[in-house]
Every structure is written in structure tokens, then in C-alpha cells.
Design an enzyme around this catalytic site. Structure first.
Site, mmCIF file in Angstrom:
data_model
loop_
_atom_site.group_PDB
_atom_site.id
_atom_site.type_symbol
_atom_site.label_atom_id
_atom_site.label_comp_id
_atom_site.label_asym_id
_atom_site.label_seq_id
_atom_site.Cartn_x
_atom_site.Cartn_y
_atom_site.Cartn_z
ATOM 1 N N GLY A 45 35.633 -40.786 100.428
ATOM 2 C CA GLY A 45 35.103 -39.560 99.804
ATOM 3 C C GLY A 45 36.235 -38.799 99.144
ATOM 4 N N HIS B 101 37.626 -28.178 112.733
ATOM 5 C CA HIS B 101 38.945 -27.710 112.290
ATOM 6 C C HIS B 101 39.331 -26.371 112.915
ATOM 7 C CE1 HIS B 101 36.622 -25.543 109.186
ATOM 8 N NE2 HIS B 101 37.693 -24.795 108.981
ATOM 9 N N HIS C 243 32.134 -24.326 115.649
ATOM 10 C CA HIS C 243 33.374 -23.543 115.697
ATOM 11 C C HIS C 243 33.341 -22.459 116.788
ATOM 12 C CE1 HIS C 243 34.097 -25.699 112.115
ATOM 13 N NE2 HIS C 243 33.620 -24.837 111.241
ATOM 14 N N ARG D 71 36.846 -12.793 107.975
ATOM 15 C CA ARG D 71 37.622 -12.756 109.209
ATOM 16 C C ARG D 71 37.051 -13.693 110.270
ATOM 17 N NH1 ARG D 71 37.520 -7.011 112.023
ATOM 18 N NH2 ARG D 71 37.009 -6.129 110.029
ATOM 19 N N LYS E 115 40.170 -32.953 98.305
ATOM 20 C CA LYS E 115 41.100 -32.303 97.359
ATOM 21 C C LYS E 115 41.685 -31.029 97.955
ATOM 22 C CE LYS E 115 38.078 -33.022 93.849
ATOM 23 N NZ LYS E 115 37.352 -32.915 92.631
ATOM 24 N N ASP F 243 35.314 -32.430 97.483
ATOM 25 C CA ASP F 243 35.888 -31.098 97.626
ATOM 26 C C ASP F 243 36.870 -30.998 98.806
ATOM 27 O OD1 ASP F 243 35.737 -28.204 97.076
ATOM 28 O OD2 ASP F 243 34.764 -28.113 99.037
HETATM 29 N N1 LIG Z 1 34.048 -28.830 101.678
HETATM 30 C C1 LIG Z 1 34.322 -28.151 102.776
HETATM 31 O O1 LIG Z 1 34.908 -27.072 102.752
HETATM 32 C C2 LIG Z 1 33.908 -28.696 104.101
HETATM 33 C C3 LIG Z 1 33.271 -29.916 104.198
HETATM 34 N N2 LIG Z 1 32.929 -30.418 105.438
HETATM 35 C C4 LIG Z 1 32.292 -31.722 105.573
HETATM 36 O O2 LIG Z 1 33.170 -32.705 105.040
HETATM 37 C C5 LIG Z 1 32.450 -33.731 104.395
HETATM 38 C C6 LIG Z 1 32.890 -33.820 102.949
HETATM 39 O O3 LIG Z 1 32.699 -32.577 102.329
HETATM 40 P P1 LIG Z 1 32.848 -32.357 100.752
HETATM 41 O O4 LIG Z 1 34.108 -32.953 100.261
HETATM 42 O O5 LIG Z 1 32.563 -30.949 100.501
HETATM 43 O O6 LIG Z 1 31.626 -33.225 100.232
HETATM 44 P P2 LIG Z 1 31.274 -33.658 98.770
HETATM 45 O O7 LIG Z 1 29.850 -33.281 98.526
HETATM 46 O O8 LIG Z 1 32.286 -33.192 97.786
HETATM 47 O O9 LIG Z 1 31.261 -35.240 98.911
HETATM 48 C C7 LIG Z 1 32.448 -36.024 99.055
HETATM 49 C C8 LIG Z 1 32.281 -37.279 98.207
HETATM 50 O O10 LIG Z 1 31.220 -38.056 98.711
HETATM 51 C C9 LIG Z 1 30.501 -38.663 97.643
HETATM 52 N N3 LIG Z 1 29.112 -38.227 97.712
HETATM 53 C C10 LIG Z 1 28.624 -36.989 97.542
HETATM 54 N N4 LIG Z 1 27.286 -36.970 97.697
HETATM 55 C C11 LIG Z 1 26.919 -38.232 97.966
HETATM 56 C C12 LIG Z 1 25.688 -38.861 98.236
HETATM 57 N N5 LIG Z 1 24.554 -38.181 98.264
HETATM 58 N N6 LIG Z 1 25.689 -40.178 98.500
HETATM 59 C C13 LIG Z 1 26.830 -40.871 98.499
HETATM 60 N N7 LIG Z 1 28.036 -40.313 98.244
HETATM 61 C C14 LIG Z 1 28.072 -39.025 97.982
HETATM 62 C C15 LIG Z 1 31.147 -38.194 96.366
HETATM 63 O O11 LIG Z 1 32.068 -39.191 95.934
HETATM 64 P P3 LIG Z 1 31.709 -40.325 94.895
HETATM 65 O O12 LIG Z 1 30.545 -39.885 94.089
HETATM 66 O O13 LIG Z 1 32.961 -40.485 94.072
HETATM 67 O O14 LIG Z 1 31.442 -41.502 95.728
HETATM 68 C C16 LIG Z 1 31.918 -36.975 96.770
HETATM 69 O O15 LIG Z 1 33.072 -36.783 95.985
HETATM 70 C C17 LIG Z 1 30.975 -33.366 104.551
HETATM 71 O O16 LIG Z 1 30.492 -34.012 105.692
HETATM 72 C C18 LIG Z 1 31.008 -31.863 104.757
HETATM 73 O O17 LIG Z 1 29.897 -31.411 105.482
HETATM 74 C C19 LIG Z 1 33.251 -29.748 106.589
HETATM 75 C C20 LIG Z 1 33.880 -28.536 106.541
HETATM 76 C C21 LIG Z 1 34.221 -27.890 105.319
HETATM 77 O O1 LIG Z 2 33.167 -25.717 108.633
HETATM 78 C C1 LIG Z 2 33.083 -24.819 107.824
HETATM 79 O O2 LIG Z 2 34.088 -23.951 107.728
HETATM 80 C C2 LIG Z 2 34.264 -23.166 106.558
HETATM 81 C C3 LIG Z 2 35.211 -22.037 106.952
HETATM 82 O O3 LIG Z 2 36.441 -22.576 107.308
HETATM 83 P P1 LIG Z 2 37.763 -21.684 107.199
HETATM 84 O O4 LIG Z 2 38.807 -22.521 107.798
HETATM 85 O O5 LIG Z 2 37.951 -21.411 105.731
HETATM 86 O O6 LIG Z 2 37.478 -20.440 107.946
HETATM 87 C C4 LIG Z 2 32.961 -22.626 106.043
HETATM 88 O O7 LIG Z 2 33.174 -22.008 104.793
HETATM 89 C C5 LIG Z 2 31.986 -23.751 105.865
HETATM 90 O O8 LIG Z 2 30.723 -23.229 105.504
HETATM 91 C C6 LIG Z 2 31.832 -24.548 107.141
HETATM 92 O O9 LIG Z 2 31.090 -25.721 106.880
#
Ligand SMILES: NC(=O)C1=CN([C@@H]2O[C@H](COP(=O)(O)OP(=O)(O)OC[C@H]3O[C@@H](n4cnc5c(N)ncnc54)[C@H](OP(=O)(O)O)[C@@H]3O)[C@@H](O)[C@H]2O)C=CC1
Ligand SMILES: O=C1O[C@H](COP(=O)(O)O)[C@@H](O)[C@H](O)[C@H]1O
Length: 597
Positions: A116, A283, A345, A447, A123, A120
Site C-alpha cells: 500500500g 500508534h 487508542h 489535543r 507517505k 496516505d
Molecule cells: N491515513 C491515516 O492517517 C491512517 C490510516 N490507518 C490505516 O492504515 C491503512 C492505510 O491507510 P491509508 O494509507 O490512509 O489508505 P489508502 O486509502 O491511502 O490506501 C492505501 C493504498 O491501498 C490501495 N487501495 C486503496 N483502496 C483500495 C481498495 N479498495 N482495494 C484495493 N486497494 C486499495 C491503494 O494503492 P494502489 O491503488 O496503488 O494499489 C492505496 O494507495 C488503512 O487500514 C487505514 O485504516 C490508520 C491510522 C491512520
Molecule cells: O488512528 C487514527 O488516528 C488519527 C490521529 O492520530 P494522531 O497521531 O494524529 O493523533 C486520526 O486522525 C484517525 O482518524 C485515526 O484513524
């Protein structure tokens, strides 16, 4: 390979390949330059290896988050039940184990694959955390990072993408740019599908090529939506697990939506991985102040004797963000704030806060204590919960959207973006003490904090100075997790002068004043721990079950009864209902007291 319909398949947790033991790679040959040390003297399954080079690097040893020297580059995690856990490695010197001479010949290599990688989280957090670890010399000498996702990208394009998010933070040492270049040269990319074992086999070939015959340890970080966790666990396990070292998998939340789906996810993952190989990340457990909670309690005489119903009136666990679900509405709408923040959390913090003293700092000892707390929780009542949802609001000529303005959210969504709850622990230490949780998006401030309000001083000689409300002037200990980390204790103090006037003052440990250096991001600590095999900050499956057992009946009731959330303006202090809930339990929210609001 036989193919059939698997209950863990795509729409639920996808897979379509039958597991047979013979389908697993079962590397057998161990020859390395490692010294094997049992991590726990009484447990032969915790065989660990320390590479002499790593041992020589003290900084590496010092980073282990349980304060122990690095001792966790275990060759093969897990001992039973999983394809990746078939080998049993005898400690050196035991009958049948590999001779010292053979162990001395192979260097190890660490391969970290971020599945993945185009997303987001990868990165924003994972690549920067890996770079920070590299920058701090916390990664082993031989390592590579692979990005894996469906998006087509070259190695160079991945490097460009990552380089935009890496910063020369910490103290801007002069060689940072060089370090960044060196780090980026170790980053590679492989494009593939998440349910294609074949594509993971291709990844395996690329990994092997770069591992160049060294003992390979592999870490997979599943930074992907949860519906493809099992697909990836299957394909990575069958197609790209290490043949001669350990293989570990970090899984991001959400771990299911309720007890049933979480149990199903665990069951499906365990078809391919042993529990020891699964690192469920929360986290918040990697945040500095959360880490410090146990130190504060167990390394200071003055707190632990007060840490019970005898002295503590209530505990408040507060999370707020000053922005909405922007960009994540699609995910958020099927989870809501209770699943997103409270069930994991805040509940994890509660468990750490309330647990008994563990036998040791060993992961299992700590997690045993946490799980006892979770199992002692009184079932959550609907009347002890308030839910809210933010609505649009205009302020200073600027308008802020409602939750339902997000195009990925249905207009009639009842998903809570705010919740407050009163929880109780039915044990001798905490009987009757309300643990109030509050979590909200689009609140006036960002916070996260833990507030401990103490009882009033019995027979207080100075009670005249406090008026009739004795609870108003009690001590309060605040652990501010973020932003601006701090620990402060509100005390009653004499105002200097001839009279006898008291006021409230803070004994204040402000981290930026006391420790003027950057605090590592939670993901750095957790990635390092996963590399070291330190499980203390990761969630064990029974903890997860207990957490869901607490919240599932409430979530079902909210959904079945279609409870309508109380609307609150974007950027406000949240719904008024949260105040009534606190008042019902004789509590005032510390963050809204006027002193800290
Ligand atoms: N973003 C955040 O701040 C946080 C995220 N998380 C968890 O971390 C994990 C990743 O989060 P995040 O990076 O935001 O997720 P994304 O939605 O950005 O998905 C990550 C990658 O997975 C692939 N993807 C997205 N949707 C699908 C789909 N429906 N089917 C197959 N592949 C898909 C895409 O890559 P490609 O198309 O190139 O294959 C995408 O770049 C999730 O489980 C999320 O709940 C937890 C805490 C915070
Ligand atoms: O797990 C998650 O955490 C973030 C908040 O994390 P932080 O380290 O920035 O406090 C939250 O925005 C997100 O909704 C949740 O999935």
C-alpha cells in the site's frame, strides 16, 4: 494448488487458495554469524539472535523500547500453526542445533515491504519514520525498503514520491541530504495485485536478489484497507516469506468492526501467520507520553500509592482534532469515532493506566495485566454514552463544512464524529471510579490527554479558602500526550504575601523546556520494535477480543436503535450532552474547566 471458496475470501477477508502445509516454503538452513540468546530463560520458543555487528552498535541496543538491550532479531517467529512458523531453531549449543562455526558465516539482511506504498499513511508516516530510523543509525547495516501497490511506478518514481515527505528533522545535522540520498537508494518498488501470489513471488525474487544470500529477515507493513489484509497475508506468506530468517507482518487498524468480524479476521490471518508474527499496531502506544505512563507509576514512589479509588475521583481520557474527516469520509462513515479512536487508542491508554504492576517489562507480562483490566470492565450502557456529529459553521467570514457535506458520506448518515462515555472497572482497585472518555473530530482544539482528578483532602484545614465546592480545588494530574507534551500537577498553593490566600498552581514538566530535542514519532518507535521483535506495544489477539467484547453490544444498540447524534458546530467544544453525562457521574471535564480550556 487446489482452489476453492474460502470463508476468508475477497468480500469478507479474501483468499481463494487452499492452504496445504506443502505449499509453504520451509527454509531449513541456518548458518549465520549470530549468537543465539534465549529472550526469556524459561522459554525456548523465544530464541533470539544478536548479530555481532549489531551488538557492536550500542545505539542500536539502547533503542529497544522496553529498556532492554536489543535481543530480538529472532530467526523465525512463531512455533506452531502457521506456514511461516514451521521451523524450530534450537538454541546454540543444544543437541541438534547448528554448530558455532556455521552460525558464524552468514550476515543478516532486513527487507521491509510496505504494502500500500502509494497510500496516505505510507507517505505521511511510514517512509518518513523509516528514514528517521536510518538517520539515527537504528537500522541494521544491510537493509532495503520495498514499496508494493497496484499503482504502476518505477523505483525512481517511488523515490521521488518519498523524497517529498522526508525531512531533515531532528537537529539538522550537516550530512542529512547525503543520508537522504543513501536512504533513497535503498528504496525500491514492485507493482502488483494484492491477491496475486504470483506477484508476491516476483517480489520475492527481487528481494532475494538484493539479499544476496544473506540470512533474510522480512517485515511486511500492511498499509492498506482492511478488506484486503487477508489476501495480502496469504500471498506474502505463501509467495514471499523468508526462507531462512524471520517474517513478521504489521497490520494497521481497523481490526474488524465488531467482535465477530474481528474474530474472523484473526482466524483468517492465523491460517497464514502465527500470532507471534502478527504485529497489530496501535500508534498511540508508541507516543512518548503514553510510554511514560508506566514509568511515572512504577518508577516513582509518590504516584502508585495514590493510584486507586482511595485517592482518585475520576480519570478522563480526551482526544480531539480541530479538523473533520476531510478526505477519509468514505472510510470513516462505516466506522465512526467509537471504533476509530475509543475502542483502540483510548481503551489501550485506559488499560495501561489501570493495570496492576506487571511481573516484568516483558511484553507478555504487560499484556497479561492489560487484558485483565479489559476483562474487568463493566458492560457499557447506552445511557452512559453520548454521540454527536459536526454540522457546518461559519466563523470570521470562513465557512466550515458539515460531516455530511463530504461527498463520500450519505446525507442521512448517523455516524458519530464525537462520542463521550463513562466506563467502570469492576475490580478492587477501581470500583466506582468513572473513567470518562471523550473523542471528537472538528472540535475547537487538537489535543490528547489523560486527566486524573483526585479526591478532596479530608478535614482540610484550609477548606474555608475553597468555598462550598471542595471538589473544585482538588489536585489534578495531567499527562498531555499532544501537542506540546507535558506532565503537570495542579496543586493548591499559598499566594506569596502577608495574608493567607490560596490559588491553583501547576508543578509543570514541559517537555520542550526540559528536553529540548525532537520527540520521535510513534511510528518510529513501533517500527523499530517490530524489527527488534519487541511486542510490548502491539495488541495481542486476546486484548483485541476483550476490547471488542466491551464495545460491540453498545455499537449494535446504537445502530439498531438508530440513535441520532447530537449536532455540534464544526470547531465548537462538542455536544452539550457530554457535560450532562459528566455531571451525572459527578465529574467536570478538566479540559473545559476554564483553567485549561
Ligand atoms: N491515513 C491515516 O492517517 C491512517 C490510516 N490507518 C490505516 O492504515 C491503512 C492505510 O491507510 P491509508 O494509507 O490512509 O489508505 P489508502 O486509502 O491511502 O490506501 C492505501 C493504498 O491501498 C490501495 N487501495 C486503496 N483502496 C483500495 C481498495 N479498495 N482495494 C484495493 N486497494 C486499495 C491503494 O494503492 P494502489 O491503488 O496503488 O494499489 C492505496 O494507495 C488503512 O487500514 C487505514 O485504516 C490508520 C491510522 C491512520
Ligand atoms: O488512528 C487514527 O488516528 C488519527 C490521529 O492520530 P494522531 O497521531 O494524529 O493523533 C486520526 O486522525 C484517525 O482518524 C485515526 O484513524
Amino acid at each position: 494448488m487446489a482452489r476453492h471458496l474460502n470463508p476468508c475470501s475477497s468480500s469478507s477477508y479474501s483468499s481463494s487458495t487452499t492452504f496445504t502445509p506443502s505449499s509453504f516454503k520451509n527454509g531449513t538452513h541456518l548458518s549465520s554469524r549470530f549468537i543465539i540468546v534465549p529472550r526469556k530463560p524459561h522459554s525456548s520458543s523465544w530464541v533470539s539472535l544478536i548479530h555481532p555487528r549489531i551488538r557492536a552498535r550500542n545505539h542500536f541496543q539502547l533503542k529497544s523500547s522496553n529498556g532492554h538491550p536489543l535481543n530480538a532479531v529472532s530467526l523465525q517467529d512463531g512455533t506452531a500453526g502457521s506456514p511461516l512458523a514451521k521451523k524450530h531453531i534450537e538454541p546454540r549449543g543444544k543437541k541438534g542445533s547448528l554448530p558455532f562455526s556455521e552460525l558464524d558465516n552468514v550476515e543478516s539482511h532486513l527487507s521491509i515491504t510496505i504494502v500500500g506504498a502509494s497510500g496516505d499513511l505510507a507517505k505521511k508516516k511510514i517512509f518518513p519514520a523509516l528514514f528517521a530510523l536510518y538517520y539515527e543509525d537504528c537500522l541494521p547495516k544491510n537493509f532495503i525498503v520495498f514499496g508494493y501497490a497496484r499503482t504502476k511506478m518505477t523505483d525512481e518514481e517511488l523515490r521521488n514520491m518519498i523524497s517529498r515527505t522526508l525531512t531533515c528533522r531532528i537537529d539538522k545535522r550537516e550530512n542529512c541530504e547525503d543520508k537522504m540520498d543513501h536512504f533513497l537508494k535503498r528504496c525500491f518498488y514492485h507493482s502488483g495485485l494484492y491477491d496475486s501470489e504470483e506477484h508476491f513471488v516476483e517480489l520475492n525474487s527481487k528481494l532475494k536478489e538484493r539479499e544476496a544470500g544473506k540470512l533474510s529477515n522480512r517485515l511486511f507493513y500492511l498499509s492498506i484497507p482492511p478488506n484486503i489484509f487477508v489476501d495480502v497475508a496469504r500471498c506474502a506468506s505463501l509467495g514471499a516469506s523468508s526462507e531462512n530468517g524471520w517474517t513478521r507482518v504489521i497490520v494497521e487498524k481497523p481490526f474488524g468492526r465488531d467482535s465477530k468480524s474481528s474474530g474472523e479476521l484473526t482466524r483468517c490471518l492465523k491460517q497464514y501467520l502465527a500470532e507471534d508474527q502478527i504485529f497489530r499496531i496501535d500508534h498511540y502506544l508508541g507516543k512518548e507520553l503514553v510510554e511514560n505512563l508506566s514509568v511515572l507509576r512504577f518508577a516513582n514512589l509518590i504516584f502508585e500509592p495514590l493510584w486507586s479509588r482511595n485517592c482518585i475521583r475520576n480519570v478522563q481520557l480526551i482526544f480531539s482534532e480541530d479538523f473533520g474527516t476531510e478526505g477519509r469520509g468514505g472510510y470513516f462513515d462505516s466506522y465512526g469515532i467509537i471504533r476509530d479512536i475509543m475502542q483502540n487508542h483510548l481503551l489501550q491508554i485506559l488499560a495501561l493506566f489501570a493495570m496492576e504492576s506487571p511481573v516484568s517489562l516483558d511484553a507478555e507480562d504487560i499484556r497479561n495485566e492489560k487484558v485483565k483490566v479489559l476483562r474487568s470492565m463493566r458492560p457499557l450502557q447506552l445511557e452512559d454514552v453520548v454521540v454527536g456529529q459536526y454540522k457546518g459553521h461559519s466563523k470570521g467570514g470562513k465557512s466550515y463544512p458539515a460531516y455530511t457535506d463530504d461527498p463520500t458520506v450519505p446525507n442521512d448518515s448517523l455516524t458519530p464524529t464525537f462520542a463521550a462515555a463513562a466506563l467502570f472497572i469492576n475490580n478492587a482497585r477501581w470500583d466506582g471510579v468513572p473513567f470518562l472518555m471523550k473523542a471528537g473530530k472538528a472540535i475547537h482544539t487538537k489535543r490528547a490527554e489523560i486527566r486524573v482528578q483526585f479526591r478532596h483532602v479530608p478535614g482540610n484545614l484550609y477548606k474555608r479558602n475553597f468555598g462550598t465546592d471542595l471538589d473544585k480545588a482538588t489536585n489534578e494530574l495531567v499527562l498531555r500526550v499532544q501537542p506540546d507534551e507535558a506532565i503537570y500537577l495542579k496543586i493548591n498553593n499559598k499566594v506569596p504575601g502577608l495574608g493567607m490566600r490560596l490559588d491553583r498552581s501547576d508543578l509543570n514538566l514541559l517537555y520542550r523546556a526540559r528536553y529540548p530535542r525532537e520527540i520521535p514519532d510513534a511510528y518510529e518507535r513501533l517500527l523499530l520494535d517490530a524489527i527488534e521483535g519487541e511486542r510490548r506495544l502491539f495488541i495481542r489477539s486476546d486484548e483485541l477480543d476483550a476490547a471488542w467484547a466491551l464495545f460491540t453490544p453498545l455499537l449494535n444498540e446504537l445502530e439498531e436503535k438508530k440513535i441520532v447524534p447530537e449536532l455540534y458546530p464544526h470547531g465548537s467544544r462538542g455536544p452539550v450532552g457530554a457535560h450532562y453525562l459528566a455531571a451525572k457521574h459527578n465529574v467536570r471535564w478538566g479540559d473545559l474547566s476554564g483553567e485549561d480550556s
